[in-house]
Design an enzyme around this catalytic site. Structure first.
Site, PDB file in Angstrom:
ATOM      1  N   CYS A   2     -56.918 -20.216 -72.596  1.00 54.59           N
ATOM      2  CA  CYS A   2     -56.464 -20.130 -73.974  1.00 54.59           C
ATOM      3  C   CYS A   2     -56.489 -18.662 -74.392  1.00 54.59           C
ATOM      4  O   CYS A   2     -57.423 -17.930 -74.107  1.00 54.59           O
ATOM      5  CB  CYS A   2     -57.308 -20.922 -74.971  1.00 54.59           C
ATOM      6  SG  CYS A   2     -57.325 -22.675 -74.664  1.00 54.59           S
ATOM      7  N   ARG A  27     -53.242 -16.842 -69.854  1.00 50.25           N
ATOM      8  CA  ARG A  27     -54.468 -17.585 -70.103  1.00 50.25           C
ATOM      9  C   ARG A  27     -54.208 -19.082 -70.362  1.00 50.25           C
ATOM     10  O   ARG A  27     -55.136 -19.847 -70.599  1.00 50.25           O
ATOM     11  CB  ARG A  27     -55.206 -16.992 -71.300  1.00 50.25           C
ATOM     12  CG  ARG A  27     -55.517 -15.524 -71.141  1.00 50.25           C
ATOM     13  CD  ARG A  27     -56.247 -15.000 -72.340  1.00 50.25           C
ATOM     14  NE  ARG A  27     -57.532 -15.630 -72.481  1.00 50.25           N
ATOM     15  CZ  ARG A  27     -58.634 -15.241 -71.885  1.00 50.25           C
ATOM     16  NH1 ARG A  27     -58.616 -14.190 -71.100  1.00 50.25           N
ATOM     17  NH2 ARG A  27     -59.763 -15.878 -72.057  1.00 50.25           N
ATOM     18  N   TRP A  73     -54.591 -23.692 -73.006  1.00 54.20           N
ATOM     19  CA  TRP A  73     -54.770 -24.356 -71.719  1.00 54.20           C
ATOM     20  C   TRP A  73     -55.596 -25.589 -72.039  1.00 54.20           C
ATOM     21  O   TRP A  73     -56.752 -25.479 -72.439  1.00 54.20           O
ATOM     22  CB  TRP A  73     -55.493 -23.436 -70.732  1.00 54.20           C
ATOM     23  CG  TRP A  73     -55.526 -24.007 -69.342  1.00 54.20           C
ATOM     24  CD1 TRP A  73     -54.562 -23.922 -68.391  1.00 54.20           C
ATOM     25  CD2 TRP A  73     -56.605 -24.755 -68.752  1.00 54.20           C
ATOM     26  NE1 TRP A  73     -54.962 -24.582 -67.250  1.00 54.20           N
ATOM     27  CE2 TRP A  73     -56.207 -25.101 -67.441  1.00 54.20           C
ATOM     28  CE3 TRP A  73     -57.844 -25.173 -69.201  1.00 54.20           C
ATOM     29  CZ2 TRP A  73     -57.014 -25.831 -66.575  1.00 54.20           C
ATOM     30  CZ3 TRP A  73     -58.662 -25.905 -68.338  1.00 54.20           C
ATOM     31  CH2 TRP A  73     -58.232 -26.224 -67.040  1.00 54.20           C
ATOM     32  N   ASN A  99     -60.978 -20.939 -78.269  1.00 58.43           N
ATOM     33  CA  ASN A  99     -60.915 -20.843 -76.810  1.00 58.43           C
ATOM     34  C   ASN A  99     -62.287 -21.216 -76.292  1.00 58.43           C
ATOM     35  O   ASN A  99     -63.262 -20.541 -76.620  1.00 58.43           O
ATOM     36  CB  ASN A  99     -60.537 -19.408 -76.408  1.00 58.43           C
ATOM     37  CG  ASN A  99     -60.779 -19.136 -74.929  1.00 58.43           C
ATOM     38  OD1 ASN A  99     -60.769 -20.063 -74.123  1.00 58.43           O
ATOM     39  ND2 ASN A  99     -60.980 -17.890 -74.582  1.00 58.43           N
ATOM     40  N   GLY A 100     -62.375 -22.284 -75.519  1.00 52.90           N
ATOM     41  CA  GLY A 100     -63.673 -22.711 -74.990  1.00 52.90           C
ATOM     42  C   GLY A 100     -63.801 -24.211 -75.056  1.00 52.90           C
ATOM     43  O   GLY A 100     -62.808 -24.925 -75.214  1.00 52.90           O
ATOM     44  N   GLU A 484     -56.785 -17.633 -48.109  1.00 50.84           N
ATOM     45  CA  GLU A 484     -56.116 -17.009 -49.251  1.00 50.84           C
ATOM     46  C   GLU A 484     -54.599 -17.256 -49.199  1.00 50.84           C
ATOM     47  O   GLU A 484     -53.969 -17.542 -50.223  1.00 50.84           O
ATOM     48  CB  GLU A 484     -56.443 -15.505 -49.275  1.00 50.84           C
ATOM     49  CG  GLU A 484     -55.758 -14.685 -50.346  1.00 50.84           C
ATOM     50  CD  GLU A 484     -56.031 -15.132 -51.779  1.00 50.84           C
ATOM     51  OE1 GLU A 484     -56.891 -15.986 -51.997  1.00 50.84           O
ATOM     52  OE2 GLU A 484     -55.341 -14.618 -52.679  1.00 50.84           O
ATOM     53  N   LYS A 488     -52.485 -19.177 -52.096  1.00 55.52           N
ATOM     54  CA  LYS A 488     -51.314 -18.574 -52.767  1.00 55.52           C
ATOM     55  C   LYS A 488     -50.137 -19.542 -52.717  1.00 55.52           C
ATOM     56  O   LYS A 488     -49.445 -19.731 -53.694  1.00 55.52           O
ATOM     57  CB  LYS A 488     -50.897 -17.245 -52.116  1.00 55.52           C
ATOM     58  CG  LYS A 488     -51.762 -16.044 -52.351  1.00 55.52           C
ATOM     59  CD  LYS A 488     -51.742 -15.496 -53.745  1.00 55.52           C
ATOM     60  CE  LYS A 488     -52.766 -16.137 -54.611  1.00 55.52           C
ATOM     61  NZ  LYS A 488     -54.074 -15.589 -54.701  1.00 55.52           N
ATOM     62  N   GLU A 491     -50.580 -22.586 -55.087  1.00 53.02           N
ATOM     63  CA  GLU A 491     -50.477 -22.230 -56.512  1.00 53.02           C
ATOM     64  C   GLU A 491     -49.036 -22.002 -56.950  1.00 53.02           C
ATOM     65  O   GLU A 491     -48.640 -22.397 -58.033  1.00 53.02           O
ATOM     66  CB  GLU A 491     -51.175 -20.890 -56.757  1.00 53.02           C
ATOM     67  CG  GLU A 491     -52.649 -20.896 -56.742  1.00 53.02           C
ATOM     68  CD  GLU A 491     -53.157 -19.493 -57.015  1.00 53.02           C
ATOM     69  OE1 GLU A 491     -53.654 -19.268 -58.111  1.00 53.02           O
ATOM     70  OE2 GLU A 491     -53.049 -18.621 -56.129  1.00 53.02           O
ATOM     71  N   HIS A 507     -60.646 -29.773 -34.114  1.00 54.23           N
ATOM     72  CA  HIS A 507     -61.608 -30.780 -34.571  1.00 54.23           C
ATOM     73  C   HIS A 507     -61.018 -31.672 -35.659  1.00 54.23           C
ATOM     74  O   HIS A 507     -61.758 -32.247 -36.451  1.00 54.23           O
ATOM     75  CB  HIS A 507     -62.886 -30.085 -35.054  1.00 54.23           C
ATOM     76  CG  HIS A 507     -63.540 -29.287 -33.976  1.00 54.23           C
ATOM     77  ND1 HIS A 507     -64.311 -29.842 -32.998  1.00 54.23           N
ATOM     78  CD2 HIS A 507     -63.469 -27.956 -33.700  1.00 54.23           C
ATOM     79  CE1 HIS A 507     -64.721 -28.893 -32.164  1.00 54.23           C
ATOM     80  NE2 HIS A 507     -64.215 -27.738 -32.566  1.00 54.23           N
ATOM     81  N   LYS A 606     -55.146 -17.968 -65.934  1.00 51.01           N
ATOM     82  CA  LYS A 606     -55.703 -16.886 -65.136  1.00 51.01           C
ATOM     83  C   LYS A 606     -57.204 -16.723 -65.310  1.00 51.01           C
ATOM     84  O   LYS A 606     -57.928 -16.473 -64.360  1.00 51.01           O
ATOM     85  CB  LYS A 606     -55.005 -15.577 -65.521  1.00 51.01           C
ATOM     86  CG  LYS A 606     -55.425 -14.457 -64.622  1.00 51.01           C
ATOM     87  CD  LYS A 606     -54.309 -13.518 -64.334  1.00 51.01           C
ATOM     88  CE  LYS A 606     -54.671 -12.560 -63.246  1.00 51.01           C
ATOM     89  NZ  LYS A 606     -54.606 -13.190 -61.928  1.00 51.01           N
TER      90      LYS A 606
HETATM   91  C1  F6R Z   1     -56.000 -17.470 -57.413  1.00 49.47           C
HETATM   92  C2  F6R Z   1     -56.696 -17.145 -58.618  1.00 49.47           C
HETATM   93  C3  F6R Z   1     -57.970 -17.830 -58.923  1.00 49.47           C
HETATM   94  C4  F6R Z   1     -59.032 -16.807 -59.300  1.00 49.47           C
HETATM   95  C5  F6R Z   1     -60.317 -17.508 -59.756  1.00 49.47           C
HETATM   96  C6  F6R Z   1     -61.423 -16.519 -60.067  1.00 49.47           C
HETATM   97  O1  F6R Z   1     -54.804 -16.776 -57.293  1.00 49.47           O
HETATM   98  O2  F6R Z   1     -56.264 -16.317 -59.380  1.00 49.47           O
HETATM   99  O3  F6R Z   1     -58.394 -18.599 -57.849  1.00 49.47           O
HETATM  100  O4  F6R Z   1     -59.272 -15.985 -58.204  1.00 49.47           O
HETATM  101  O5  F6R Z   1     -60.042 -18.277 -60.884  1.00 49.47           O
HETATM  102  O6  F6R Z   1     -61.070 -15.675 -61.100  1.00 49.47           O
HETATM  103  P1  F6R Z   1     -61.805 -14.302 -61.350  1.00 49.47           P
HETATM  104  O7  F6R Z   1     -61.607 -13.452 -60.166  1.00 49.47           O
HETATM  105  O8  F6R Z   1     -61.177 -13.766 -62.579  1.00 49.47           O
HETATM  106  O9  F6R Z   1     -63.266 -14.635 -61.555  1.00 49.47           O
END
Ligand code: F6R
Length: 611
Positions: A2, A27, A73, A99-100, A484, A488, A491, A507, A606
């Site tokens: 948010c 956000r 969000w 927000n929260g 990773e 990616k 997502e 396995h 994010k």
């Molecule tokens: C993946 C992504 C999330 C963040 C995770 C941690 O692309 O962006 O998995 O890595 O939410 O966020 P931070 O690094 O801000 O604590």
């Protein structure tokens, strides 16, 4: 999660709020809303992104000098018009954004229902707002006092911004656990979840702390704690330019951020690494070098992509520093009863510095005597402020929801810390140390090379975009890179993808392999290379489609692969900063080929400020 924006001053509030919300859409983008003081409170809100609200209210009288705005969000209640913020109190006199999460909202709601309140949304926010109004009516107190009393009853996390129809120039704000920045202008104030909504108006900001309440008018910012004692606002100067949060000619922030990596890694190393002189200058780390060196163990705490950076760092620290390292998901760590001894070293890794699970996990560890080192991107963020010391990653604002440049900058910082500690401890030879400094110094150039040789990845994206599943495999330093790469892809393209250590494939996951399954090998030349090549052969024998990230000139791996993405030769310790780049691009181009909103993938936000 948010985004919140507020403005009080002589300018038109609506355009400032809308522009600010667009910058904060990373956000969350389930719904958007604004409340304006326009001869009474006017609230406009709508399910969907900011642009959808804008379109819906064309032609309305949006004139106001005071207002608040929210991009959501969803947590409590589905994304919808009725659950969109701002919410209005029963009397219609108060409007609030939040927000929260208010954890005890059910109990408060029941109390209010018993008193005859009805609710028009499923949100915890509407409950808190009416709870505040009920206290104001019941205690015959002013709004500020009612907010204080209410917040003492609340459990959970919040940033709230409140407007009162009867005090049209004032915004009341409070924070616990979610971020709040106040921009201080001349005769005006700006509010935001981060500093981006206020960048072109002021560089003077105040980061509000937990349990603080602000009463803001155009001319005054009064900061208090919940005990009603005044606090002197600490005004800081922002070191951030507008260009850093704009797309700069790229189609998406994600692409811009991928292509920024030569510069961001360089910025991260600059002023710290001197490969000629053989020095690494990191004052925060230097201060705790003795404790890190002698630690029984280092625990890396993080979530998502940052957790993957922690996994790479585990390999690097164990190799260079010979210290036992554990890597923990913050969300698991905080709810276990982990054994933390005084003197344990925690490295918290976070791009946003606001991830709720990471924040609480490190606060728990801190209370048990652990030393907390933060590897954080956002300057002044909660994790940065709660850490004893640490190092910023200096990657600049990351706006695309999928983390890219933050990951490589985290790896650069973590590698420098490991090298510094290994060198002081003597667990790494002088020659290897000097060699690795040189290798690290060359990473920005090699990432630039990788980007220049990535033309074919767009074609690969077209070729594989209709696959239903992907497997990503790697060994050693490249195993977390495989994780990773899979994250990616999930997502950005909504294609199911799994990352595995290449040897684990036998396995279980090998049962998935058939002619329809693309298997991405992260197979740069390192200690494990021959073994990875054998794994490739095993996939090939079962007709899987092999796509490999390989070192330039590796003919054998190329001959076993249906398609390749190349990176230049590099020491295995720094190789993940290169091998991840083609995987970021592959995910990006597949997302684009599927015509998805790569900067704002569905359901994601994010900065995960709820647990
Ligand atoms: C993946 C992504 C999330 C963040 C995770 C941690 O692309 O962006 O998995 O890595 O939410 O966020 P931070 O690094 O801000 O604590």
């Amino acid at each position: 999660m948010c985004g919140i924006v507020g403005y009080t001053g002589p300018r038109e509030a609506y355009p400032i709020i809308i522009k600010g919300l667009k910058r904060l859409e990373y956000r969350g983008y389930d719904s958007t809303g604004v409340a304006l003081q326009n001869g009474g409170l006017k609230v406009y809100k709508k399910k969907g992104k900011v642009a959808e609200l804008e379109d819906a209210i064309v032609g309305k009288d949006l004139h106001a000098h005071v207002g608040i705005g929210h991009t959501r969000w969803a947590t409590h209640g589905e994304p919808s018009d009725r659950n969109a913020h701002p919410h209005q109190s029963a009397s219609g006199k108060l409007a609030m954004i939040h927000n929260g999460i208010i954890e005890n909202y059910n109990q408060l709601k029941q109390e209010l229902i018993n008193k005859g309140y009805t609710f028009h949304s499923d949100t915890d926010t509407e409950v808190l707002l009416n709870f505040i109004e009920e206290i104001r009516n019941n205690n015959q107190c002013d709004l500020e006092e009612a907010v204080r009393v209410a917040l003492k009853r609340v459990t959970g996390a919040y940033v709230i911004l409140l407007l009162d129809e009867d005090k049209p120039d004032t915004i009341i704000a409070a924070r616990k656990g979610s971020p709040l920045v106040i921009g201080v202008g001349k005769g005006e104030h700006f509010l935001g979840s981060d500093a981006s909504p206020m960048l072109e108006y002021t560089k003077e900001v105040v980061y509000v702390n937990d349990y603080e309440l602000a009463i803001i008018t155009p001319d005054q910012l009064i900061l208090k704690n919940l005990g009603n004692e005044k606090i002197t606002p600490y005004v800081q100067k922002l070191d951030l330019e507008l260009a850093a949060i704009e797309k700069g000619g790229y189609d998406h922030f994600m692409l811009k951020e991928i292509f920024e990596q030569p510069q961001t890694i360089y910025d991260c190393l600059r002023g710290r690494l001197d490969a000629e002189a053989g020095t690494i200058t990191m004052s925060g780390i230097q201060q705790y070098a003795e404790q890190i060196m002698n630690a029984n163990r280092i625990v890396m705490i993080a979530c998502g992509t940052s957790w993957h950076a922690g996994l790479v760092a585990e390999y690097i620290f164990e190799e260079l520093c010979r210290i036992n390292v554990e890597v923990e998901y913050a969300s698991e760590f905080r709810y276990r009863n982990p054994v933390i001894s005084k003197g344990d070293v925690i490295i918290a890794i976070s791009q946003s510095g606001e991830t709720a699970d990471t924040l609480v996990a490190i606060e728990n560890a801190k209370s048990k005597g652990a030393i907390i080192l933060g590897v954080v991107n956002v300057v002044g963020s909660s994790i940065a402020r709660t850490s004893h010391a640490g190092a910023y990653t200096h990657a600049g604002p990351e706006i695309g929801v999928a983390s890219t440049k933050a990951f490589t900058a985290q790896l650069a910082v973590l590698t420098m810390i490991a090298l510094k500690i290994g060198y002081i401890k003597g667990s790494i030879s002088q020659d290897r140390y000097m060699h690795l400094l040189k290798e690290l110094n060359e990473v920005p150039e090699k990432v630039a090379w990788t980007l220049k040789h990535s033309d074919n990845i767009k074609k690969l994206a077209e070729k594989y975009k209709d696959a239903h599943d992907f497997l990503y495999l790697g060994r050693g330093y490249n195993f977390p890179v495989a994780l990773e790469g899979a994250l990616k892809l999930k997502e950005i393209s909504y294609i199911h993808a799994e990352g595995y250590p290449a040897a684990e494939m036998k396995h279980g996951p090998i049962a998935l392999v058939d002619e329809n399954l693309p298997v991405v090998f992260v197979a740069t030349k390192d200690t494990y290379h021959e073994k990875v090549v054998s794994n490739m052969q095993e996939i090939k024998a079962r007709k899987g489609k092999v796509i490999s990230v390989i070192t330039e000139g590796d003919e054998l791996s190329a001959s076993l692969s249906n398609d390749v993405m190349i990176v230049p030769e590099a020491d295995e310790i720094v190789a993940p900063m290169l091998s991840v780049v083609p995987l970021q691009l592959l995910a990006y181009y597949i997302g684009v080929a599927k015509q998805l909103d790569v900067d704002k993938p569905r359901n994601l936000a994010k900065s995960v400020t709820v647990e």
